[in-house]
Design a protein around this motif. Structure first.
Motif, PDB file in Angstrom:
ATOM      1  N   VAL A 179       0.938  -1.260   0.084  1.00 44.30           N
ATOM      2  CA  VAL A 179       0.094  -0.111   0.053  1.00 44.30           C
ATOM      3  C   VAL A 179       0.813   1.324   0.035  1.00 44.30           C
ATOM      4  O   VAL A 179       0.781   2.186  -0.727  1.00 44.30           O
ATOM      5  CB  VAL A 179      -0.855   0.001   1.286  1.00 44.30           C
ATOM      6  CG1 VAL A 179      -1.663   1.259   1.339  1.00 44.30           C
ATOM      7  CG2 VAL A 179      -1.935  -1.312   1.108  1.00 44.30           C
ATOM      8  N   ILE A 180       2.011   1.272   0.831  1.00 43.39           N
ATOM      9  CA  ILE A 180       2.912   2.399   0.765  1.00 43.39           C
ATOM     10  C   ILE A 180       3.541   2.539  -0.267  1.00 43.39           C
ATOM     11  O   ILE A 180       3.777   3.903  -0.803  1.00 43.39           O
ATOM     12  CB  ILE A 180       3.936   2.084   2.164  1.00 43.39           C
ATOM     13  CG1 ILE A 180       2.771   1.865   3.384  1.00 43.39           C
ATOM     14  CG2 ILE A 180       4.723   3.400   2.201  1.00 43.39           C
ATOM     15  CD1 ILE A 180       2.096   2.950   3.696  1.00 43.39           C
ATOM     16  N   LEU A 181       3.981   1.345  -0.831  1.00 37.36           N
ATOM     17  CA  LEU A 181       4.804   1.829  -2.220  1.00 37.36           C
ATOM     18  C   LEU A 181       3.869   2.259  -3.390  1.00 37.36           C
ATOM     19  O   LEU A 181       4.454   2.556  -4.452  1.00 37.36           O
ATOM     20  CB  LEU A 181       5.228   0.281  -2.537  1.00 37.36           C
ATOM     21  CG  LEU A 181       6.232  -0.218  -1.699  1.00 37.36           C
ATOM     22  CD1 LEU A 181       6.808  -1.735  -2.270  1.00 37.36           C
ATOM     23  CD2 LEU A 181       7.699   0.622  -1.996  1.00 37.36           C
ATOM     24  N   LYS A 182       2.532   2.288  -3.106  1.00 34.58           N
ATOM     25  CA  LYS A 182       1.632   2.965  -4.063  1.00 34.58           C
ATOM     26  C   LYS A 182       1.499   4.536  -4.111  1.00 34.58           C
ATOM     27  O   LYS A 182       1.074   5.234  -4.870  1.00 34.58           O
ATOM     28  CB  LYS A 182       0.245   2.271  -4.204  1.00 34.58           C
ATOM     29  CG  LYS A 182       0.423   0.963  -4.685  1.00 34.58           C
ATOM     30  CD  LYS A 182      -0.997   0.339  -4.817  1.00 34.58           C
ATOM     31  CE  LYS A 182      -1.133  -1.007  -5.241  1.00 34.58           C
ATOM     32  NZ  LYS A 182      -0.561  -2.097  -4.616  1.00 34.58           N
ATOM     33  N   TYR A 183       2.200   4.947  -2.890  1.00 35.75           N
ATOM     34  CA  TYR A 183       2.210   6.482  -2.639  1.00 35.75           C
ATOM     35  C   TYR A 183       2.862   7.099  -3.980  1.00 35.75           C
ATOM     36  O   TYR A 183       3.862   6.622  -4.588  1.00 35.75           O
ATOM     37  CB  TYR A 183       2.831   6.852  -1.567  1.00 35.75           C
ATOM     38  CG  TYR A 183       1.985   6.714  -0.277  1.00 35.75           C
ATOM     39  CD1 TYR A 183       0.860   6.241  -0.501  1.00 35.75           C
ATOM     40  CD2 TYR A 183       2.608   6.680   0.881  1.00 35.75           C
ATOM     41  CE1 TYR A 183       0.092   6.224   0.906  1.00 35.75           C
ATOM     42  CE2 TYR A 183       2.041   6.447   2.082  1.00 35.75           C
ATOM     43  CZ  TYR A 183       0.810   6.070   2.122  1.00 35.75           C
ATOM     44  OH  TYR A 183      -0.077   6.061   3.414  1.00 35.75           O
ATOM     45  N   HIS A 184       2.322   8.377  -4.241  1.00 38.43           N
ATOM     46  CA  HIS A 184       2.964   9.116  -5.630  1.00 38.43           C
ATOM     47  C   HIS A 184       4.397   9.726  -5.154  1.00 38.43           C
ATOM     48  O   HIS A 184       5.143  10.283  -6.182  1.00 38.43           O
ATOM     49  CB  HIS A 184       1.922  10.084  -6.072  1.00 38.43           C
ATOM     50  CG  HIS A 184       0.851   9.594  -6.470  1.00 38.43           C
ATOM     51  ND1 HIS A 184       0.702   8.585  -7.494  1.00 38.43           N
ATOM     52  CD2 HIS A 184      -0.720   9.333  -5.943  1.00 38.43           C
ATOM     53  CE1 HIS A 184      -0.722   8.267  -7.528  1.00 38.43           C
ATOM     54  NE2 HIS A 184      -1.278   8.697  -6.665  1.00 38.43           N
ATOM     55  N   CYS A 185       4.677   9.707  -3.683  1.00 38.13           N
ATOM     56  CA  CYS A 185       5.900  10.552  -3.651  1.00 38.13           C
ATOM     57  C   CYS A 185       6.998   9.723  -3.653  1.00 38.13           C
ATOM     58  O   CYS A 185       6.916   8.370  -3.742  1.00 38.13           O
ATOM     59  CB  CYS A 185       5.738  11.069  -1.954  1.00 38.13           C
ATOM     60  SG  CYS A 185       5.581   9.731  -0.786  1.00 38.13           S
ATOM     61  N   ARG A 186       8.176  10.114  -3.708  1.00 35.43           N
ATOM     62  CA  ARG A 186       9.511   9.157  -3.507  1.00 35.43           C
ATOM     63  C   ARG A 186       9.646   8.829  -2.164  1.00 35.43           C
ATOM     64  O   ARG A 186       9.371   9.317  -1.204  1.00 35.43           O
ATOM     65  CB  ARG A 186      10.640  10.041  -3.880  1.00 35.43           C
ATOM     66  CG  ARG A 186      10.621  10.830  -5.151  1.00 35.43           C
ATOM     67  CD  ARG A 186      11.702  11.583  -5.662  1.00 35.43           C
ATOM     68  NE  ARG A 186      11.598  11.892  -6.972  1.00 35.43           N
ATOM     69  CZ  ARG A 186      12.562  13.079  -7.511  1.00 35.43           C
ATOM     70  NH1 ARG A 186      13.451  13.585  -6.757  1.00 35.43           N
ATOM     71  NH2 ARG A 186      12.388  13.441  -8.681  1.00 35.43           N
ATOM     72  N   ILE A 187      10.049   7.593  -2.029  1.00 37.23           N
ATOM     73  CA  ILE A 187      10.046   6.743  -0.661  1.00 37.23           C
ATOM     74  C   ILE A 187      11.517   6.438  -0.613  1.00 37.23           C
ATOM     75  O   ILE A 187      12.077   5.592  -1.611  1.00 37.23           O
ATOM     76  CB  ILE A 187       9.217   5.738  -0.531  1.00 37.23           C
ATOM     77  CG1 ILE A 187       7.855   6.405  -0.604  1.00 37.23           C
ATOM     78  CG2 ILE A 187       9.232   5.130   0.872  1.00 37.23           C
ATOM     79  CD1 ILE A 187       6.646   5.187  -0.447  1.00 37.23           C
ATOM     80  N   LEU A 188      12.276   6.479   0.355  1.00 33.04           N
ATOM     81  CA  LEU A 188      13.625   5.839   0.575  1.00 33.04           C
ATOM     82  C   LEU A 188      13.699   5.087   1.985  1.00 33.04           C
ATOM     83  O   LEU A 188      13.269   5.681   2.926  1.00 33.04           O
ATOM     84  CB  LEU A 188      14.686   7.213   0.948  1.00 33.04           C
ATOM     85  CG  LEU A 188      16.112   7.020   1.359  1.00 33.04           C
ATOM     86  CD1 LEU A 188      16.781   5.892   0.218  1.00 33.04           C
ATOM     87  CD2 LEU A 188      17.046   8.244   1.190  1.00 33.04           C
TER      88      LEU A 188
END
Length: 664
Positions: A307-316
């Motif tokens: 679910v989190i990986l579908k966010y539109h922001c960049r994630i590190l």
């Protein structure tokens, strides 16, 4: 017309202090940039130094709400300054701590005066009283006016500000500005001595721009977290928002625990809060970055990672685990020996003179960043000289041959545990005192998110911060903005192995937490840190005192219920469920007529009463009393006293449940 309150006055004062200004952190005695909490440290210095305030800790989320007008400032602070002598101290603190930081203190005083005069909800008499030192001729006049207006804003009727953040109305391809809406997610500053990772920073930026989601992988202590902090600092201007989370083992719970300005419903369920926070995070676009530090798990173990990986922001992410199906940066040891010599020079004053031996020490610890740092800090203490340290590392076989391959398993541990051997050896070589060892033992129970150092010192009944500060200098304890303390994850694991935290050994800490949880009518600002500490204790501590541990669990449960900490309550119930199984083991292999068995029954009686299950509570009550009647057969007074003690819990629980029902 703006309403004069703490929020409006403190905003005026803060406006005239540049963000690049620094102050000396009184705990660490080092220069830090003046964020909101350090700013309050300067204004309320006398309150913070008062003996009756040693158990008080500023909570970043709560401080943000005070500044934004979302919550009334702590009654304890107001109560302190009700004393006229203490109001004089407030004025003195503003004069000596705050005015020198301002680039135009006269203008700030003028704005505060205008705010006061234009507020039609204040009588002329009060205005005249508050402006007796205006126009101001001296710094003391300025401080007197600011102190008078600030205290009046604290003391008068509180009016909550509108929670609707206008920035959230932003739409399109840009993210809404979340700085004043999502609280307590600021990225910690990288350490001052960060070096040798320029190529990795560039590669990381390229991957984030092209892939959006990136995992920084590597063994413990190699510098993953510092790399992400350095990245956030270097590329800060390229992002509208940078949010930072320390992974607790459950992403959903981490998002639930994020501090949003519209978190106003105390009875909101965890699922409802997650849904609301999730909706806000989904508004973030590629101009925003979410950092999730210490994500040491595997994909299947976290239910909402997809679910989190579908966010539109960049994630590190930083992780010890392997995520080869995603874009990743594998962080290796720093190859350049000169860079590592330079790193050692940040901690060891004779580094240049001892270069040949230091090079061998670097090789001996396999260029492991944390081990290199701790070696340098150890040398600076003078406990060992470079050559004896090198010989110790070799003779104690903490270092394997440098050609050995260090593989990473699923949990990130080296198969030969080479690097853990380095840290174990260095830990033992420091020859910590008994007091330092005891603090490290208790620190090993602190969650990775950390707790305020002063609060920990208070819980451990320390008279000052000297021991904790000494451990910071040795490199074992990490700080966030000079205030929150925790252990490096790798050091935490080693400290647990070396010090073996148990219920008996950590009794002072547990007593302090226990006492707070018994004060059901007493509100605290740091309840999240308190419950995170309780959860960490449950997960890590050795139970070598069954009756005390059960009472501890029994009394933390209703206090968690007071703050609707469902995750903590569930963890307590799970622990007690495990203890119920222990009851069956005791009964089967030993006897159901022992004190341990009675203690478990008594604790279950208390928990069942707290959640309102009177029938089940009575069952446990009868079992406990049956055992006590056998054990104390010849002492009827003891039996009667125990009976009255248990019956008293029914009365207390009845009052507690009654109050809870009335509040609803």
């Amino acid at each position: 017309m703006e309403y004069l309150d703490f929020s409006s006055v403190i905003t005026i004062i803060r406006k005239y202090i540049n963000d690049e200004r620094t102050v000396v952190d009184r705990n660490l005695n080092e220069e830090v940039k003046i964020d909101q909490m350090h700013f309050l440290d300067q204004i309320f210095a006398s309150f913070c130094d008062d003996a009756d305030s040693l158990d008080f800790a500023f909570d970043n989320g709560q401080v943000c709400r005070w500044f934004n007008g979302q919550a009334r400032i702590s009654p304890r602070i107001i109560s302190f300054y009700l004393d006229e002598e203490n109001r004089d101290l407030l004025s003195a603190d503003i004069e000596y701590n705050v005015l020198p930081l301002m680039y135009d203190s006269a203008m700030a005083v003028g704005d505060a005066h205008t705010l006061l005069i234009q507020d039609t909800t204040i009588s002329p008499e009060v205005k005249n009283k508050l402006t007796v030192s205006y126009p101001c001729q001296t710094d003391r006049d300025k401080a007197d006016l600011l102190a008078a207006v600030l205290f009046f804003g604290m003391e008068r009727e509180f009016r909550k500000r509108d929670v609707n953040n206008k920035a959230l109305l932003a739409s399109g391809c840009f993210s809404p500005l979340m700085r004043d809406f999502i609280l307590d997610v600021k990225v910690p500053r990288p350490c001052h001595h960060f070096c040798g990772r320029d190529a990795e920073l560039e590669k990381l930026h390229e991957l984030l721009c092209s892939k959006g989601k990136v995992f920084v992988q590597g063994i413990a202590g190699i510098g993953k977290s510092e790399l992400t902090k350095a990245y956030a600092k270097k590329y800060d201007k390229e992002y509208t928002n940078i949010l930072y989370i320390t992974y607790s083992g459950d992403l959903k719970n981490d998002i639930v625990n994020m501090d949003f300005a519209d978190d106003v419903d105390e009875n909101e369920t965890a699922d409802a809060r997650f849904s609301r926070h999730h909706r806000h995070l989904r508004k973030l676009r590629a101009d925003s970055l979410l950092i999730i530090d210490n994500f040491n798990t595997v994909t299947a173990k976290d239910s909402i990672l997809d679910v989190i990986l579908k966010y539109h922001c960049r994630i590190l992410f930083t992780t010890r685990s392997k995520f080869d199906t995603y874009a990743s940066v594998n962080l290796e040891e720093i190859a350049d020996t000169e860079t590592l010599i330079s790193l050692m020079g940040c901690f060891y004053s004779d580094a240049e003179k001892q270069r040949p031996v230091l090079k061998q020490i670097i090789q001996a610890v396999h260029r492991h960043t944390l081990a290199v740092e701790l070696s340098a800090r150890l040398l600076e203490t003078g406990i060992l000289k470079p050559l004896p340290l090198l010989n110790k590392l070799k003779t104690e076989k903490a270092a394997l041959d440098v050609t050995d391959t260090i593989d990473i398993t699923k949990d990130g541990r080296s198969r030969k545990e080479t690097y853990y051997d380095h840290i174990h050896t260095l830990f033992s070589l420091y020859q910590l005192s008994n007091a330092e060892t005891d603090v490290m033992r208790n620190l090993s129970l602190v969650p990775l998110t950390g707790i305020p150092g002063r609060l920990l010192a208070n819980w451990l009944k320390l008279c000052d911060m000297n021991i904790i500060n000494g451990l910071i200098e040795k490199g074992f304890v990490q700080t966030v903005d000079g205030r929150t303390v925790t252990l490096h994850p790798m050091v935490q694991e080693v400290a647990m192995d070396e010090t073996r935290p148990s219920v008996q050994k950590c009794r002072t800490l547990l007593d302090s937490i226990h006492e707070i949880c018994l004060l059901h009518g007493y509100d605290i600002s740091y309840y999240r840190q308190l419950f995170q500490m309780v959860e960490s204790v449950i997960e890590r501590i050795e139970n070598d005192d069954m009756p005390y541990y059960l009472r501890f669990l029994e009394d933390t449960f209703p206090y968690m219920d007071k703050y609707h900490d469902l995750q903590g309550m569930k963890l307590v119930l799970n622990e007690l469920s495990a203890l119920k199984k222990l009851c069956r083991v005791i009964q089967e292999y030993n006897s159901d007529k022992t004190m341990d068995y009675a203690s478990v029954q008594e604790a279950m009686d208390g928990i069942c009463l707290t959640i309102g299950d009177i029938q089940q509570a009575t069952t446990h009550f009868k079992k406990a009393m049956a055992i006590y009647e056998v054990l104390f057969e010849s002492e009827p007074d003891v039996i009667e006293a125990k009976k009255q003690e248990l019956l008293e819990t029914y009365t207390q629980s009845g009052v507690y449940l009654g109050k809870k029902l009335l509040s609803k």
